[in-house]
Design an enzyme around this catalytic site. Sequence first.
Site, PDB file in Angstrom:
ATOM      1  N   SER A 191       1.242  38.674  51.457  1.00  0.00           N
ATOM      2  CA  SER A 191      -0.113  38.661  51.579  1.00  0.00           C
ATOM      3  C   SER A 191      -0.827  39.926  52.044  1.00  0.00           C
ATOM      4  O   SER A 191      -0.236  40.727  52.689  1.00  0.00           O
ATOM      5  CB  SER A 191      -0.043  37.669  52.783  1.00  0.00           C
ATOM      6  N   LEU A 197      -0.732  41.304  47.305  1.00  0.00           N
ATOM      7  CA  LEU A 197      -0.220  42.623  47.665  1.00  0.00           C
ATOM      8  C   LEU A 197      -0.888  43.050  48.875  1.00  0.00           C
ATOM      9  O   LEU A 197      -2.199  42.910  48.878  1.00  0.00           O
ATOM     10  CB  LEU A 197      -0.042  43.699  46.614  1.00  0.00           C
ATOM     11  N   ASP A 198      -0.130  43.503  49.875  1.00  0.00           N
ATOM     12  CA  ASP A 198      -0.944  44.199  51.069  1.00  0.00           C
ATOM     13  C   ASP A 198      -1.880  45.151  50.413  1.00  0.00           C
ATOM     14  O   ASP A 198      -1.621  45.832  49.493  1.00  0.00           O
ATOM     15  CB  ASP A 198       0.081  44.671  51.966  1.00  0.00           C
ATOM     16  N   ARG A 199      -3.051  45.473  51.046  1.00  0.00           N
ATOM     17  CA  ARG A 199      -3.813  46.522  50.605  1.00  0.00           C
ATOM     18  C   ARG A 199      -2.860  48.168  50.475  1.00  0.00           C
ATOM     19  O   ARG A 199      -3.188  48.689  49.470  1.00  0.00           O
ATOM     20  CB  ARG A 199      -4.914  46.860  51.671  1.00  0.00           C
TER      21      ARG A 199
END
Length: 347
Positions: free
Chosen positions: A7, A157-159
């Site tokens: 996330s 996806l994470d930043r």
Amino acid sequence: MRGERDSSAEDVSSSGHEQAAPGASASVPEGFVDIPFVVEPNYAGWRLEDYLGQKLRRMPRERLAGIILRGVHCDERRLKPSTPVYPGMAFRLRRPGSDEPETPTELPVVAQDGWLLVLDKPAGLPIHPTARYHKGTLVSILRERFGERFAEPAHRLDRETSGLVVCGRTTEACRVLGRLFVSRDVHKEYLAICEGHPREDAFIVDAPIAEGTELIRIAVRIDPVEGKPSRTRFEVLQRFSRDDAPFALLRCFPETGRQHQIRIHLREAGFPLVGDKMYGPDPGYFDRFSKHSLEPEAWVRLRLPRHALHAARIVFPHPGTGVEVSFEAPLPADLTDFIAGAPLPSI
């Protein structure tokens, strides 16, 4: 693994013009911005407050409810926190404008057909609009370069995580991909650079993960009582040293799909990701980073401006043909430079 959901913690085009957001009016009051949303198939039937709670994970729920009542519009009507959402539903969240951090504008296309668009997301680019990012996101880049509803990301996806993002290009593709990712009928592999030299060439972390910590609401924790079963396999590809400190390049195989799974499991094993402000050497780093007050000594200790995690390979049944397809994205330059011993970037 069969389908990890990694996330995002938190989209700018090079064309120099901005399209209207879905359902947006022709003009936005001076000093305000409209953040566009289009509901993905896997959120069908969710309450609006729950849907936005997933998209704006850093925002407290009581504040989110107030924002919904004051500033969420769909076809010029106000929405309520309890409003059910449906696939393709387009709305905008109006909020006061603010200076937005710069994000990458390049978005390489790995593969494209009538059903799919596979992208190699650069580190630092959020996928969806958030409270902090409204123009500089992957979704906004897609809409501005290709037009509205050209493609929608099927996962997150994470930043700070780089690598493969799969998007559906039709309603049916989005529906099938959503089902695949929820059912974990997707195989993902990540590359990671960790601190330390793992003794074994292969190891497994099997540790239950629960959401929320005392310091960070959006973080996760290892909790044998409240946590959900979580398991990750790791293979050591290379051990190396730089500045007299040990590091390793790992290939990671998440067998379950928990938020921040690889990051928390590596910390649990004693080999945290290089550059990880949330699960790295100091639990207070992320809070100070969020407040723009992370001290220079902390950046030296972190070594990289982002956590060293890359979505390198993904395999799944094609939503149109059912035939298994596979896509890969090479390790980006900032991580290969770190392994090669190149000078660290100034932060």
